[in-house]
Design an enzyme around this catalytic site. Sequence first.
Site, PDB file in Angstrom:
ATOM      1  N   ASP A  97      39.432  28.449  28.463  1.00 16.81           N
ATOM      2  CA  ASP A  97      38.576  28.627  29.456  1.00 16.81           C
ATOM      3  C   ASP A  97      38.521  30.161  29.600  1.00 16.81           C
ATOM      4  O   ASP A  97      39.223  30.758  30.167  1.00 16.81           O
ATOM      5  CB  ASP A  97      39.246  27.929  30.984  1.00 16.81           C
ATOM      6  N   TYR A 125      43.520  27.517  36.924  1.00 13.35           N
ATOM      7  CA  TYR A 125      42.251  27.216  37.641  1.00 13.35           C
ATOM      8  C   TYR A 125      41.042  26.993  36.568  1.00 13.35           C
ATOM      9  O   TYR A 125      40.824  28.050  36.093  1.00 13.35           O
ATOM     10  CB  TYR A 125      41.718  28.160  38.828  1.00 13.35           C
ATOM     11  N   LYS A 146      30.732  33.759  34.403  1.00 12.95           N
ATOM     12  CA  LYS A 146      30.958  35.080  35.131  1.00 12.95           C
ATOM     13  C   LYS A 146      30.322  36.294  34.196  1.00 12.95           C
ATOM     14  O   LYS A 146      29.164  36.359  34.527  1.00 12.95           O
ATOM     15  CB  LYS A 146      32.448  35.360  35.253  1.00 12.95           C
TER      16      LYS A 146
HETATM   17  C1  LIG Z   1      39.185  30.731  34.782  1.00 17.43           C
HETATM   18  C2  LIG Z   1      38.078  29.949  35.628  1.00 17.43           C
HETATM   19  N1  LIG Z   1      37.421  28.658  35.358  1.00 17.43           N
HETATM   20  C3  LIG Z   1      36.659  28.141  36.068  1.00 17.43           C
HETATM   21  C4  LIG Z   1      36.188  28.997  36.886  1.00 17.43           C
HETATM   22  C5  LIG Z   1      34.959  28.075  37.984  1.00 17.43           C
HETATM   23  O1  LIG Z   1      34.119  28.854  37.846  1.00 17.43           O
HETATM   24  P1  LIG Z   1      32.731  28.852  39.234  1.00 17.43           P
HETATM   25  O2  LIG Z   1      33.248  29.500  40.239  1.00 17.43           O
HETATM   26  O3  LIG Z   1      31.725  29.537  38.390  1.00 17.43           O
HETATM   27  O4  LIG Z   1      32.236  27.410  39.110  1.00 17.43           O
HETATM   28  C6  LIG Z   1      36.700  29.909  37.663  1.00 17.43           C
HETATM   29  C7  LIG Z   1      36.315  30.780  38.913  1.00 17.43           C
HETATM   30  O5  LIG Z   1      36.868  31.603  39.300  1.00 17.43           O
HETATM   31  C8  LIG Z   1      37.822  30.489  36.731  1.00 17.43           C
HETATM   32  O6  LIG Z   1      38.435  31.615  37.237  1.00 17.43           O
END
Ligand SMILES: Cc1ncc(COP(=O)(O)O)c(C=O)c1O
Length: 443
Positions: free
Chosen positions: A254, A152, A282
């Site tokens: 990521d 994700y 985060k």
């Molecule tokens: C690995 C990863 N990338 C991107 C995101 C997207 O982040 P956001 O919810 O701040 O848009 C998340 C959200 O949990 C994530 O776990």
Amino acid sequence: MTTHAQELERYRAQTRKSYELYLRAEKVLPLGVSSNFRTFEPYPIYIERAQGSKMYDRDGTEYTDFSLCFGALMVGHSHPVMVEALSKAVSEGTLYGMPHDREVRGAELLSERFGVDQIRFTNSGSESTMHALRAARAFTGRDKVLKFEGGYHGGHDTVLVSVKPPGPKVGHPRHPKPLAVGHGIPDASISNTLVATFNDAKGVRDLLEAHENEVAAIILEPVMMNVGVMVPRDGFLQELRSLCDEFGCLLIFDEVKTGAKLAWGGAQEFFKVKADVVCLAKAIGGGLPLGAFGARREIMDEIASFRSFHAGTYASNPLATTACIVALDKILTKDVFPRTRALGDALAEGHNKIIKKHGLNACAVNVGSNGTVFWRKKPPTNYREWLDQDFDTFWRYWHMNLNRGVIPQAQCYDEQWTVSALHTEADVERMLSVFEEIAREIS
Ligand SMILES: Cc1ncc(COP(=O)(O)O)c(C=O)c1O
């Protein structure tokens, strides 16, 4: 023994005020929440306040919180140093639309910690991966992106592909079929996203060969943390690094869930693999909405030269960048990680002992401060294996935990626990004693 139905009854009895708020909420918010990930059956608890490792709901129940907003609050709730800095910052203006010293300091701290020349701030993880992918496409002059099944990366079209594809439709395990998440994603977008199996470097090579000179980047969570905690097998990340070099595409880590959590310098430091582009959010925001992406200068020049678009009204918001500086400079310092890691290890070991004692069909896995219980005997190594577990038991475990004042991880079986800078051994003991009770019931 209590059945799941009895636990749900107890949940309803304990959360009457949350239910009242839920009834109001669902009139004005789809599902009664502001992010689909926050809903669960029969309705979520609504939170009143949080402090340290604890959260308190509308009914006044105290929870030991190991969700920490899907792992975002590595600094813990309302850390006193953060509260002091933000209270001062809020009186100095909350938005300028002009550059300021805090974004410069925040960028210096991030570039040093994550080994990138330059960064740009965003407001979320989704924005970070969206801009990183656009910059990668501009830099390479290629359109396609390769991601992993079960990974994700936020809520934009390119990456809303094969996130949790349902079992029967997912194609051959070596060659997963790219599937959009829900409706509204154009076919043209899906056709630019290739999907591989995590831990299968040969499958990645096959795709890169089949699409030679077409793939701009491989994007991945170095530890897949939207399917629990799925660790890369030894050498897998290094193999991806070599494949990117061989095929001229960029390696994008990521690190939204691993950055400033897995280790001081995130997954790059932990696994000793250098990515070309790093996406963050985060933990680096210290509890405020902040993201960032960074790379070497040559790649970030796509933005400096206006060839690749990046802008945003709220990017580098003074409160969020203040929180970033405090988080990085004052709270998530080098000495914190051995401690959070030790607590994370103690949680996983404690869970595994209890699992063994009660003969549960489960196993606990952690890396650093993040961990989870899988409801299958062995830790999964890819999405297909992950699908093969007892999700019904997860929900029973989830409600049993809430009823006993523990939020064991973020809501849903695809998440994990986080140990923050403010968690203590007492919090670990509390979670384990509740798990002991749950395990006895479930067995
Ligand atoms: C690995 C990863 N990338 C991107 C995101 C997207 O982040 P956001 O919810 O701040 O848009 C998340 C959200 O949990 C994530 O776990």
